[in-house]
Design a protein around this motif. Sequence first.
Motif, PDB file in Angstrom:
ATOM      1  N   PHE A  73      42.157  51.415  47.360  1.00  0.00           N
ATOM      2  CA  PHE A  73      43.536  51.003  47.043  1.00  0.00           C
ATOM      3  C   PHE A  73      43.552  49.955  45.939  1.00  0.00           C
ATOM      4  CE2 PHE A  73      47.177  48.151  47.618  1.00  0.00           C
ATOM      5  CZ  PHE A  73      48.219  49.063  47.523  1.00  0.00           C
ATOM      6  N   ILE A  74      42.688  48.949  46.048  1.00  0.00           N
ATOM      7  CA  ILE A  74      42.676  47.865  45.063  1.00  0.00           C
ATOM      8  C   ILE A  74      42.251  48.392  43.696  1.00  0.00           C
ATOM      9  CG2 ILE A  74      41.581  45.687  44.404  1.00  0.00           C
ATOM     10  CD1 ILE A  74      43.662  45.464  46.662  1.00  0.00           C
ATOM     11  N   ARG A  75      41.247  49.247  43.670  1.00  0.00           N
ATOM     12  CA  ARG A  75      40.785  49.786  42.387  1.00  0.00           C
ATOM     13  C   ARG A  75      41.783  50.777  41.791  1.00  0.00           C
ATOM     14  NH1 ARG A  75      34.649  51.652  42.334  1.00  0.00           N
ATOM     15  NH2 ARG A  75      35.452  53.186  43.834  1.00  0.00           N
ATOM     16  N   GLY A  76      42.682  51.290  42.619  1.00  0.00           N
ATOM     17  CA  GLY A  76      43.645  52.285  42.145  1.00  0.00           C
ATOM     18  C   GLY A  76      45.008  51.725  41.796  1.00  0.00           C
ATOM     19  N   THR A  77      45.174  50.398  41.872  1.00  0.00           N
ATOM     20  CA  THR A  77      46.462  49.778  41.544  1.00  0.00           C
ATOM     21  C   THR A  77      46.262  48.678  40.502  1.00  0.00           C
ATOM     22  OG1 THR A  77      46.214  48.271  43.437  1.00  0.00           O
ATOM     23  CG2 THR A  77      47.519  50.262  43.780  1.00  0.00           C
ATOM     24  N   PRO A  78      47.251  48.460  39.619  1.00  0.00           N
ATOM     25  CA  PRO A  78      47.111  47.447  38.557  1.00  0.00           C
ATOM     26  C   PRO A  78      47.067  46.027  39.132  1.00  0.00           C
ATOM     27  CG  PRO A  78      48.899  48.993  38.088  1.00  0.00           C
ATOM     28  CD  PRO A  78      48.505  49.212  39.514  1.00  0.00           C
ATOM     29  N   VAL A  79      46.273  45.176  38.505  1.00  0.00           N
ATOM     30  CA  VAL A  79      46.149  43.793  38.971  1.00  0.00           C
ATOM     31  C   VAL A  79      47.474  43.046  38.839  1.00  0.00           C
ATOM     32  CG1 VAL A  79      45.372  42.922  36.707  1.00  0.00           C
ATOM     33  CG2 VAL A  79      44.757  41.689  38.794  1.00  0.00           C
ATOM     34  N   LEU A  80      48.279  43.415  37.845  1.00  0.00           N
ATOM     35  CA  LEU A  80      49.579  42.763  37.659  1.00  0.00           C
ATOM     36  C   LEU A  80      50.496  43.018  38.853  1.00  0.00           C
ATOM     37  CD1 LEU A  80      50.911  41.012  35.495  1.00  0.00           C
ATOM     38  CD2 LEU A  80      51.939  43.076  34.542  1.00  0.00           C
ATOM     39  N   VAL A  81      50.443  44.235  39.379  1.00  0.00           N
ATOM     40  CA  VAL A  81      51.228  44.582  40.568  1.00  0.00           C
ATOM     41  C   VAL A  81      50.712  43.805  41.775  1.00  0.00           C
ATOM     42  CG1 VAL A  81      51.864  46.447  42.145  1.00  0.00           C
ATOM     43  CG2 VAL A  81      51.791  46.869  39.688  1.00  0.00           C
ATOM     44  N   GLN A  82      49.405  43.695  41.899  1.00  0.00           N
ATOM     45  CA  GLN A  82      48.810  42.963  43.019  1.00  0.00           C
ATOM     46  C   GLN A  82      49.213  41.490  42.998  1.00  0.00           C
ATOM     47  OE1 GLN A  82      44.624  43.746  42.543  1.00  0.00           O
ATOM     48  NE2 GLN A  82      44.908  45.959  42.637  1.00  0.00           N
ATOM     49  N   ILE A  83      49.232  40.890  41.814  1.00  0.00           N
ATOM     50  CA  ILE A  83      49.639  39.484  41.688  1.00  0.00           C
ATOM     51  C   ILE A  83      51.076  39.306  42.145  1.00  0.00           C
ATOM     52  CG2 ILE A  83      50.117  37.640  40.034  1.00  0.00           C
ATOM     53  CD1 ILE A  83      47.717  38.715  38.387  1.00  0.00           C
ATOM     54  N   SER A  84      51.946  40.209  41.725  1.00  0.00           N
ATOM     55  CA  SER A  84      53.358  40.128  42.105  1.00  0.00           C
ATOM     56  C   SER A  84      53.546  40.329  43.606  1.00  0.00           C
ATOM     57  CB  SER A  84      54.176  41.169  41.334  1.00  0.00           C
ATOM     58  OG  SER A  84      54.098  40.945  39.940  1.00  0.00           O
ATOM     59  N   ILE A  85      52.802  41.281  44.180  1.00  0.00           N
ATOM     60  CA  ILE A  85      52.899  41.540  45.620  1.00  0.00           C
ATOM     61  C   ILE A  85      52.477  40.311  46.415  1.00  0.00           C
ATOM     62  CG2 ILE A  85      51.870  42.836  47.535  1.00  0.00           C
ATOM     63  CD1 ILE A  85      51.827  45.279  45.711  1.00  0.00           C
ATOM     64  N   VAL A  86      51.381  39.670  46.002  1.00  0.00           N
ATOM     65  CA  VAL A  86      50.898  38.481  46.706  1.00  0.00           C
ATOM     66  C   VAL A  86      51.886  37.340  46.553  1.00  0.00           C
ATOM     67  CG1 VAL A  86      49.110  36.695  46.728  1.00  0.00           C
ATOM     68  CG2 VAL A  86      48.466  39.098  46.567  1.00  0.00           C
ATOM     69  N   PHE A  87      52.381  37.122  45.351  1.00  0.00           N
ATOM     70  CA  PHE A  87      53.279  35.993  45.078  1.00  0.00           C
ATOM     71  C   PHE A  87      54.567  36.094  45.894  1.00  0.00           C
ATOM     72  CE2 PHE A  87      56.678  34.083  42.384  1.00  0.00           C
ATOM     73  CZ  PHE A  87      56.292  32.761  42.541  1.00  0.00           C
ATOM     74  N   TYR A  88      55.159  37.300  45.924  1.00  0.00           N
ATOM     75  CA  TYR A  88      56.416  37.478  46.664  1.00  0.00           C
ATOM     76  C   TYR A  88      56.174  37.817  48.134  1.00  0.00           C
ATOM     77  CZ  TYR A  88      58.573  37.533  42.053  1.00  0.00           C
ATOM     78  OH  TYR A  88      58.986  37.184  40.787  1.00  0.00           O
ATOM     79  N   GLY A  89      54.967  38.320  48.432  1.00  0.00           N
ATOM     80  CA  GLY A  89      54.699  38.761  49.795  1.00  0.00           C
ATOM     81  C   GLY A  89      54.250  37.667  50.745  1.00  0.00           C
ATOM     82  N   LEU A  90      53.520  36.650  50.252  1.00  0.00           N
ATOM     83  CA  LEU A  90      53.029  35.580  51.128  1.00  0.00           C
ATOM     84  C   LEU A  90      54.165  34.872  51.881  1.00  0.00           C
ATOM     85  CD1 LEU A  90      50.096  33.901  49.121  1.00  0.00           C
ATOM     86  CD2 LEU A  90      49.955  35.417  51.097  1.00  0.00           C
ATOM     87  N   PRO A  91      55.254  34.468  51.201  1.00  0.00           N
ATOM     88  CA  PRO A  91      56.355  33.832  51.943  1.00  0.00           C
ATOM     89  C   PRO A  91      56.979  34.757  52.982  1.00  0.00           C
ATOM     90  CG  PRO A  91      56.563  33.402  49.591  1.00  0.00           C
ATOM     91  CD  PRO A  91      55.492  34.442  49.751  1.00  0.00           C
ATOM     92  N   MET A  92      57.022  36.064  52.684  1.00  0.00           N
ATOM     93  CA  MET A  92      57.597  37.022  53.626  1.00  0.00           C
ATOM     94  C   MET A  92      56.738  37.169  54.875  1.00  0.00           C
ATOM     95  SD  MET A  92      58.859  39.962  50.923  1.00  0.00           S
ATOM     96  CE  MET A  92      59.502  41.024  52.217  1.00  0.00           C
ATOM     97  N   LEU A  93      55.421  36.873  54.729  1.00  0.00           N
ATOM     98  CA  LEU A  93      54.505  36.937  55.870  1.00  0.00           C
ATOM     99  C   LEU A  93      54.453  35.604  56.619  1.00  0.00           C
ATOM    100  CD1 LEU A  93      51.546  38.905  54.228  1.00  0.00           C
ATOM    101  CD2 LEU A  93      53.207  39.779  55.881  1.00  0.00           C
ATOM    102  N   GLY A  94      55.262  34.664  56.188  1.00  0.00           N
ATOM    103  CA  GLY A  94      55.278  33.351  56.845  1.00  0.00           C
ATOM    104  C   GLY A  94      54.237  32.389  56.318  1.00  0.00           C
TER     105      GLY A  94
END
Length: 231
Positions: free
Chosen positions: A61-82
């Motif tokens: 999954f990580i090798r098949g997705t752009p790093v820019l997308v991963q950065i955005s997912i982590v940045f917006y996703g961490l607060p959503m996970l508490g």
Amino acid sequence: MAALWKILVKYKMLLIGGAKVTIIVSVMTIILGMIFGILMAFMKMSKVRLLRYFATAYVEFIRGTPVLVQISIVFYGLPMLGIDVPSIIIGGTDISRLVSGIVALTINSTAYICEIVRGGILAVDRGQTEGAMALGMGNTRILLCIVLPQAMKSILPSLSNEFITIIKTSSQVSVIGIGELMYAAETIRGISFQPMAPLILVALIYFLITSVFSFGLSKIEKRMARTTRHA
């Protein structure tokens, strides 16, 4: 040339600050990526099917997705996970954004380092393991004391390339407002109305940083090669 010198003198503190953040992000990502990459390699080679499937799915999954997308997912996703990192400003850098950037790049580099380490472990002569087993060593001790050190010697060139890639990929975290080199370049471009000079300066600074890392890693590689020959 005059424009480059003028930009360098006028905005040197901004460029120095960006270089510091780039180095911090890169070094932290390399350290954490190595730790988790080795663990992920062990998981992918584990006899426990669940661990092996998880590691395989993660890497693909990580090798098949752009790093820019991963950065955005982590940045917006961490607060959503508490997981809410306090937005503390230290030296002009928002720590919450810095943590998000390091986490995202670590997640990305872990997948690549995992495959590098796994390939190195598989390349170690089976006789080394059999000899250690004949001496009564346990599997964990064999892996950590015999197999992994042997693998590290053979995969160091590949790891060196991955570390250099991490340094260059750190420029992507500017998308979430981390004040690293690329962010500094865009800021200077907006203030000075000079479209090219800041980018050329930043490119030269990246080249300097990667050159220093490459030199250090080549020294380590040569020392390990000499150790292997004398062994």
